[in-house]
Scaffold this motif. Structure first.
Motif, PDB file in Angstrom:
ATOM      1  N   GLY A 145      -7.094  16.878 -11.355  1.00  0.00           N
ATOM      2  CA  GLY A 145      -7.599  17.156 -10.015  1.00  0.00           C
ATOM      3  C   GLY A 145      -7.528  18.600  -9.584  1.00  0.00           C
ATOM      4  N   SER A 146      -7.604  19.527 -10.530  1.00  0.00           N
ATOM      5  CA  SER A 146      -7.453  20.935 -10.167  1.00  0.00           C
ATOM      6  C   SER A 146      -8.380  21.827 -10.987  1.00  0.00           C
ATOM      7  CB  SER A 146      -5.997  21.380 -10.391  1.00  0.00           C
ATOM      8  OG  SER A 146      -5.825  22.744 -10.058  1.00  0.00           O
ATOM      9  N   TYR A 147      -8.800  22.930 -10.381  1.00  0.00           N
ATOM     10  CA  TYR A 147      -9.586  23.961 -11.053  1.00  0.00           C
ATOM     11  C   TYR A 147      -8.841  25.290 -10.948  1.00  0.00           C
ATOM     12  CZ  TYR A 147     -13.912  21.175 -11.334  1.00  0.00           C
ATOM     13  OH  TYR A 147     -14.852  20.219 -11.632  1.00  0.00           O
TER      14      TYR A 147
ATOM     15  N   LYS B 138      -8.133  12.480  -4.207  1.00  0.00           N
ATOM     16  CA  LYS B 138      -9.013  11.356  -4.481  1.00  0.00           C
ATOM     17  C   LYS B 138      -8.775  10.308  -3.401  1.00  0.00           C
ATOM     18  CE  LYS B 138     -10.957   9.133  -8.581  1.00  0.00           C
ATOM     19  NZ  LYS B 138     -10.738   8.773  -9.999  1.00  0.00           N
ATOM     20  N   ASN B 139      -9.778  10.061  -2.580  1.00  0.00           N
ATOM     21  CA  ASN B 139      -9.645   9.176  -1.434  1.00  0.00           C
ATOM     22  C   ASN B 139     -10.825   8.213  -1.372  1.00  0.00           C
ATOM     23  OD1 ASN B 139      -8.930  12.255  -0.548  1.00  0.00           O
ATOM     24  ND2 ASN B 139      -7.373  10.828   0.188  1.00  0.00           N
ATOM     25  N   PRO B 140     -10.768   7.088  -2.081  1.00  0.00           N
ATOM     26  CA  PRO B 140     -11.884   6.138  -2.015  1.00  0.00           C
ATOM     27  C   PRO B 140     -12.241   5.782  -0.573  1.00  0.00           C
ATOM     28  CG  PRO B 140     -10.314   5.477  -3.711  1.00  0.00           C
ATOM     29  CD  PRO B 140      -9.688   6.617  -2.971  1.00  0.00           C
TER      30      PRO B 140
ATOM     31  N   SER C 131       3.430  16.908  -6.614  1.00  0.00           N
ATOM     32  CA  SER C 131       4.414  15.849  -6.381  1.00  0.00           C
ATOM     33  C   SER C 131       4.502  15.488  -4.905  1.00  0.00           C
ATOM     34  CB  SER C 131       5.784  16.279  -6.914  1.00  0.00           C
ATOM     35  OG  SER C 131       6.269  17.419  -6.227  1.00  0.00           O
ATOM     36  N   THR C 132       4.316  16.470  -4.030  1.00  0.00           N
ATOM     37  CA  THR C 132       4.328  16.190  -2.590  1.00  0.00           C
ATOM     38  C   THR C 132       3.160  15.288  -2.206  1.00  0.00           C
ATOM     39  OG1 THR C 132       5.399  18.313  -2.125  1.00  0.00           O
ATOM     40  CG2 THR C 132       4.277  17.222  -0.286  1.00  0.00           C
ATOM     41  N   ILE C 133       1.979  15.576  -2.757  1.00  0.00           N
ATOM     42  CA  ILE C 133       0.805  14.726  -2.488  1.00  0.00           C
ATOM     43  C   ILE C 133       1.071  13.302  -2.975  1.00  0.00           C
ATOM     44  CG2 ILE C 133      -1.599  14.322  -3.102  1.00  0.00           C
ATOM     45  CD1 ILE C 133      -1.952  17.381  -3.197  1.00  0.00           C
ATOM     46  N   ILE C 134       1.583  13.164  -4.178  1.00  0.00           N
ATOM     47  CA  ILE C 134       1.847  11.840  -4.754  1.00  0.00           C
ATOM     48  C   ILE C 134       2.867  11.081  -3.913  1.00  0.00           C
ATOM     49  CG2 ILE C 134       2.814  10.637  -6.753  1.00  0.00           C
ATOM     50  CD1 ILE C 134       1.679  12.974  -8.477  1.00  0.00           C
ATOM     51  N   ARG C 135       3.930  11.755  -3.494  1.00  0.00           N
ATOM     52  CA  ARG C 135       5.000  11.088  -2.745  1.00  0.00           C
ATOM     53  C   ARG C 135       4.594  10.774  -1.302  1.00  0.00           C
ATOM     54  NH1 ARG C 135       9.488  11.333  -5.984  1.00  0.00           N
ATOM     55  NH2 ARG C 135       9.393  12.925  -7.630  1.00  0.00           N
ATOM     56  N   ASN C 136       3.444  11.266  -0.883  1.00  0.00           N
ATOM     57  CA  ASN C 136       2.945  10.979   0.466  1.00  0.00           C
ATOM     58  C   ASN C 136       1.685  10.124   0.424  1.00  0.00           C
ATOM     59  OD1 ASN C 136       4.508  12.526   2.777  1.00  0.00           O
ATOM     60  ND2 ASN C 136       4.515  13.855   0.966  1.00  0.00           N
ATOM     61  N   MET C 137       1.641   9.205  -0.556  1.00  0.00           N
ATOM     62  CA  MET C 137       0.579   8.199  -0.656  1.00  0.00           C
ATOM     63  C   MET C 137      -0.769   8.790  -1.047  1.00  0.00           C
ATOM     64  SD  MET C 137       1.606   6.060   2.799  1.00  0.00           S
ATOM     65  CE  MET C 137       0.258   4.878   2.601  1.00  0.00           C
ATOM     66  N   GLY C 138      -0.752   9.941  -1.688  1.00  0.00           N
ATOM     67  CA  GLY C 138      -1.995  10.571  -2.107  1.00  0.00           C
ATOM     68  C   GLY C 138      -2.094  10.671  -3.609  1.00  0.00           C
ATOM     69  N   SER C 139      -3.222  11.184  -4.081  1.00  0.00           N
ATOM     70  CA  SER C 139      -3.429  11.380  -5.512  1.00  0.00           C
ATOM     71  C   SER C 139      -4.535  12.406  -5.712  1.00  0.00           C
ATOM     72  CB  SER C 139      -3.825  10.065  -6.189  1.00  0.00           C
ATOM     73  OG  SER C 139      -4.111  10.269  -7.562  1.00  0.00           O
ATOM     74  N   THR C 140      -4.443  13.120  -6.816  1.00  0.00           N
ATOM     75  CA  THR C 140      -5.531  14.002  -7.255  1.00  0.00           C
ATOM     76  C   THR C 140      -6.052  13.558  -8.625  1.00  0.00           C
ATOM     77  OG1 THR C 140      -4.072  15.589  -8.366  1.00  0.00           O
ATOM     78  CG2 THR C 140      -4.472  15.951  -6.018  1.00  0.00           C
TER      79      THR C 140
ATOM     80  N   PHE D  51       3.942   5.815  -9.199  1.00  0.00           N
ATOM     81  CA  PHE D  51       3.707   5.612  -7.777  1.00  0.00           C
ATOM     82  C   PHE D  51       2.472   4.752  -7.518  1.00  0.00           C
ATOM     83  CE2 PHE D  51       6.600   9.081  -7.669  1.00  0.00           C
ATOM     84  CZ  PHE D  51       7.231   9.024  -6.435  1.00  0.00           C
ATOM     85  N   MET D  52       1.922   4.173  -8.569  1.00  0.00           N
ATOM     86  CA  MET D  52       0.716   3.373  -8.411  1.00  0.00           C
ATOM     87  C   MET D  52       1.052   2.068  -7.687  1.00  0.00           C
ATOM     88  SD  MET D  52      -1.036   3.930 -12.150  1.00  0.00           S
ATOM     89  CE  MET D  52      -2.534   3.060 -11.705  1.00  0.00           C
ATOM     90  N   THR D  53       0.223   1.717  -6.708  1.00  0.00           N
ATOM     91  CA  THR D  53       0.437   0.481  -5.967  1.00  0.00           C
ATOM     92  C   THR D  53      -0.069  -0.713  -6.768  1.00  0.00           C
ATOM     93  OG1 THR D  53      -1.690   0.787  -4.859  1.00  0.00           O
ATOM     94  CG2 THR D  53       0.275   1.643  -3.742  1.00  0.00           C
ATOM     95  N   ALA D  54       0.356  -1.894  -6.364  1.00  0.00           N
ATOM     96  CA  ALA D  54      -0.085  -3.113  -7.046  1.00  0.00           C
ATOM     97  C   ALA D  54      -1.590  -3.258  -6.929  1.00  0.00           C
ATOM     98  CB  ALA D  54       0.622  -4.321  -6.428  1.00  0.00           C
ATOM     99  N   GLU D  55      -2.231  -3.581  -8.052  1.00  0.00           N
ATOM    100  CA  GLU D  55      -3.680  -3.714  -8.070  1.00  0.00           C
ATOM    101  C   GLU D  55      -4.084  -5.160  -7.835  1.00  0.00           C
ATOM    102  OE1 GLU D  55      -5.148  -0.288 -11.150  1.00  0.00           O
ATOM    103  OE2 GLU D  55      -4.367  -2.151 -12.009  1.00  0.00           O
ATOM    104  N   PRO D  56      -5.251  -5.389  -7.214  1.00  0.00           N
ATOM    105  CA  PRO D  56      -5.750  -6.758  -7.070  1.00  0.00           C
ATOM    106  C   PRO D  56      -5.912  -7.399  -8.443  1.00  0.00           C
ATOM    107  CG  PRO D  56      -7.013  -5.234  -5.707  1.00  0.00           C
ATOM    108  CD  PRO D  56      -6.141  -4.399  -6.595  1.00  0.00           C
ATOM    109  N   PRO D  57      -5.604  -8.669  -8.575  1.00  0.00           N
ATOM    110  CA  PRO D  57      -5.688  -9.321  -9.893  1.00  0.00           C
ATOM    111  C   PRO D  57      -7.082  -9.271 -10.502  1.00  0.00           C
ATOM    112  CG  PRO D  57      -5.339 -10.928  -8.111  1.00  0.00           C
ATOM    113  CD  PRO D  57      -5.110  -9.575  -7.533  1.00  0.00           C
ATOM    114  N   GLU D  58      -8.129  -9.270  -9.641  1.00  0.00           N
ATOM    115  CA  GLU D  58      -9.482  -9.219 -10.197  1.00  0.00           C
ATOM    116  C   GLU D  58      -9.766  -7.882 -10.869  1.00  0.00           C
ATOM    117  OE1 GLU D  58     -10.054  -8.577  -5.633  1.00  0.00           O
ATOM    118  OE2 GLU D  58      -8.697  -9.637  -7.001  1.00  0.00           O
ATOM    119  N   VAL D  59      -9.110  -6.810 -10.405  1.00  0.00           N
ATOM    120  CA  VAL D  59      -9.269  -5.500 -11.035  1.00  0.00           C
ATOM    121  C   VAL D  59      -8.608  -5.482 -12.407  1.00  0.00           C
ATOM    122  CG1 VAL D  59      -8.683  -3.042 -10.880  1.00  0.00           C
ATOM    123  CG2 VAL D  59      -9.481  -4.266  -8.844  1.00  0.00           C
ATOM    124  N   VAL D  60      -7.365  -5.984 -12.470  1.00  0.00           N
ATOM    125  CA  VAL D  60      -6.632  -6.034 -13.739  1.00  0.00           C
ATOM    126  C   VAL D  60      -7.388  -6.889 -14.750  1.00  0.00           C
ATOM    127  CG1 VAL D  60      -4.469  -6.704 -14.853  1.00  0.00           C
ATOM    128  CG2 VAL D  60      -4.441  -5.695 -12.546  1.00  0.00           C
ATOM    129  N   LYS D  61      -7.896  -8.029 -14.295  1.00  0.00           N
ATOM    130  CA  LYS D  61      -8.628  -8.932 -15.178  1.00  0.00           C
ATOM    131  C   LYS D  61      -9.882  -8.267 -15.742  1.00  0.00           C
ATOM    132  CE  LYS D  61     -10.882 -13.467 -15.304  1.00  0.00           C
ATOM    133  NZ  LYS D  61     -11.285 -14.660 -14.503  1.00  0.00           N
TER     134      LYS D  61
END
Length: 679
Positions: free
Chosen positions: A100-102, A122-124, A171-180, A234-244
């Protein structure tokens, strides 16, 4: 480097006598799988190293070699981040994009390069939690250049981070519910959806689908968390249909036993973009995406499935007619329970057949152009395991800004705010921070670089409106209509690809266009979709604009015409290398004849398409100025210098001149009086 890569990956690199180059037998075996069918009718593809048959290195781009030898996007970035140098080497520069960086440098500075890094979140659906917004606001001041930028893909960009601070910021972004993760690089980018937090079933379903697609196509090998939070997950639980859907290999889509079941070691040939929306709402620029997904509901408003469109893309290269922007086209309809499998099948078709030898031709649009939709559909159906149904008929598209105050449908309100070029700075940044923090608001970023304040109680509307006005964030009725739909990429000074100005130049450009409007007699509420980029890569999607300006030299632009307000038509090149000081020579005759010769309610883009470029060229070439009989005379508004200076100071806060602001106030006053009388 090859020997070091072998040590890191834990494999043996063997000499390839045919090419005198190194190939990784480990990566070939890792990606071994059985194809469900033979592509005997396909042109010779550059494969994704998905079989034991070695691919000649000279048929792959340099980036493909970097990816193969990287141990899933780790090496040599992990080593380069530990050095004292302010920059990283070529391979690491390519790999950090996946994180997520240039890497950038200030091109305004003379002498040695002052390196820094741009981070993109990354913010869907553009969703940003209150916690993440406040963290990003802090990071911009502590480690960036004091500004945040809202992007055309509903994300934040944070500029000016030095290498030594990268891990702290990440790491600050990740620990605050974010992601790159995956905000850049050769994989699925941020998934768009309308930013409006309506509780209507179709809007909620579109946004949930965007979230699920984003989760489906998120890298699984852990390189991101290894690099920035020492492997902590730090990944949250995914919906089962996504994993499947991700694990399903019924039709040979996956690399068995791979750390990246969908991407493999090579990921995709180039970036991949997806948007999800509902009928009529084209706030996402649907047709510019590799995949466009539209919710289809029954008569009761219950979502039943999706129309799918494929092959859109904006990037091109100047003076190379083999590169071009392209609109997505329909591939078919799928029931709602199949959407993840259909999207995965399309991605895999591109993974297996997109070109990997020349990155200029690696996007999905070039595969569609080469194969045609029928062959592409047939191949994709093999991975999908079903036939696509015919697309469902949809109503006409509209651009919806979602600006201003709206009811969400559950008793709460949201407020969409215009931000010029998406740059959150100065008093605007301070005001947004105070409001978002005080009321614990979540926010959303729009695909037009604006921001939506969510979860507002009715009792908060008045104090928030007052606070916004004091910070210069006015309702859309007080923003110049030209600014509402305008977009620009960052360009100079930080983008290494920029040829000329975009974000820094668009405020003056819009003022000049407004001046031409006034000169030729167009009313204030008239508007044209204007988009400006500093190079032909098209990050602000200028090829969909009614008036697109694409940098093609120092202080020089290509002019593109023919897009439409609903973003459903592709613009075409009208003029090359128009110097910035000569733009009025093109604008004035075009806008004058639009006012004079258009049909009722005909947009500027529709007008240019109807007239044809040959006629427009003639109009511009023969232009000698506005006929005297057509000149307009304006009443003098200001009678004293003090009043003018006071209004001008207020106007500058909104990027206007004193005359424009005064006319807005007068028009709004007259309109309110007329409305009062009619009631």
């Amino acid at each position: 480097m090859a020997a070091a890569a072998a040590s890191l990956i834990g494999t043996t690199l063997v000499k390839d006598n045919k090419n005198s180059c190194y190939s990784s037998t480990y990566s070939l075996l890792l990606n071994k799988r059985i194809h469900p069918f033979s592509l005997s009718t396909s042109p010779p593809p550059i494969r994704a190293l998905s079989t034991e048959t070695s691919v000649e290195t000279n048929k792959r781009s340099k980036v493909e070699i970097f990816k193969e030898q990287s141990n899933y996007i780790r090496y040599p970035l992990n080593e380069e981040l530990l050095t004292d140098a302010p920059n990283i080497n070529e391979a690491a520069t390519q790999l950090i994009k996946f994180h997520g960086s240039y890497q950038q440098y200030d091109r305004d500075e003379r002498g040695g390069r002052s390196y820094s890094f741009m981070l993109r979140t990354k913010n869907p659906s553009g969703k940003v939690s209150n916690q993440l917004y406040l963290a990003m606001d802090d990071l911009a001041d502590q480690f960036g250049i004091g500004t945040l930028r809202l992007t055309t893909r509903q994300t934040f960009q944070l500029h000016g981070v030095i290498k030594q601070d990268l891990k702290t910021v990440m790491s600050t972004i990740i620990r605050n519910m974010g992601s790159t993760l995956g905000a850049c690089g050769d994989l699925n980018r941020n998934v768009l959806a309308p930013a409006a937090p309506f509780v209507r079933k179709d809007y909620v379903f579109a946004q949930q689908t965007a979230d699920n697609i984003a989760a489906l196509l998120t890298p699984q090998s852990g390189f991101y968390y290894d690099m920035w939070v020492d492997g902590e997950q730090f990944m949250t639980a995914e919906p089962p249909e996504v994993v499947k859907a991700r694990n399903d290999n019924t039709h040979g889509t996956n690399f068995p036993d791979s750390a990246e079941p969908i991407y493999g070691t090579q990921f995709l040939p180039r970036k991949f973009k997806i948007a999800v929306t509902v009928p009529t709402d084209n706030s996402v620029d649907l047709f510019t995406n590799d995949i466009g997904v539209v919710v289809v509901s029954d008569d009761n408003g219950e979502p039943q499935g999706f129309n799918i469109y494929v092959g859109g893309g904006m990037g091109r290269t100047h003076r190379m007619e083999t590169t071009f922007p392209r609109l997505a086209e329909p591939i078919g309809y799928v029931p709602k329970e199949d959407i993840l499998y259909a999207v995965k099948a399309i991605v895999v078709t591109q993974r297996e057949n997109g070109r990997r030898d020349d990155r200029r031709y690696s996007r999905l649009k070039y595969l569609l152009d080469s194969w045609g939709i029928e062959k592409f559909r047939s191949v994709t159906e093999q991975y999908y395991g079903k036939k696509f149904e015919p697309t469902r008929e949809l109503p006409e598209w509209e651009f919806k800004s979602h600006l201003g105050w709206h009811e969400t449908g559950d008793g709460l309100l949201f407020c969409g705010l215009h931000v010029d070029s998406g740059r959150v700075k100065g008093i605007t940044k301070k005001t947004l921070r105070e409001i978002i923090e005080k009321y614990s608001l979540n926010v959303r970023i729009t695909p037009n670089q604006n921001i939506v304040l969510c979860d507002i109680r009715r009792s908060w509307k008045r104090p928030i409106t007052v606070a916004l006005a004091q910070g210069g964030l006015l309702p859309p009725t007080y923003v110049d209509p030209l600014n509402i739909t305008a977009m620009a990429c960052p360009a100079l000074p930080l983008c290494p690809l920029a040829i000329t100005e975009a974000e820094r130049g668009i405020p003056d450009l819009l003022k000049r266009v407004r001046g031409v409007f006034e000169k030729v007699g167009l009313s204030y509420n008239e508007s044209v979709v204007i988009r400006v980029t500093g190079c032909p890569n098209g990050c602000a999607r200028p090829y969909m604009a009614e008036l697109g300006l694409v940098g093609d030299g120092p202080n020089s632009y290509q002019i593109w015409l023919g897009g439409t307000p609903a973003q459903t038509s592709l613009a075409r090149t009208f003029k090359n290398k128009v110097k910035i000081q000569d733009l009025e020579k093109v604008f004035e005759p075009l806008f004058y004849h639009w006012r004079l010769d258009r049909k009722a309610k005909e947009s500027f883009g529709d007008f240019t398409n109807r007239m044809g470029f040959e006629k427009l060229e003639e109009i511009v070439d023969k232009w000698t100025g506005i006929p005297k009989s057509s000149s307009r005379h304006y009443l003098r508004i200001f009678t004293d210098k003090e009043t003018y200076e006071a209004v001008d100071a207020l106007a500058k806060l909104e990027n206007k001149n004193a005359h424009q602001l005064a006319m807005e106030v007068i028009r709004n006053f007259v309109a309110s009086q007329q409305n009062g009388k009619s009631q």
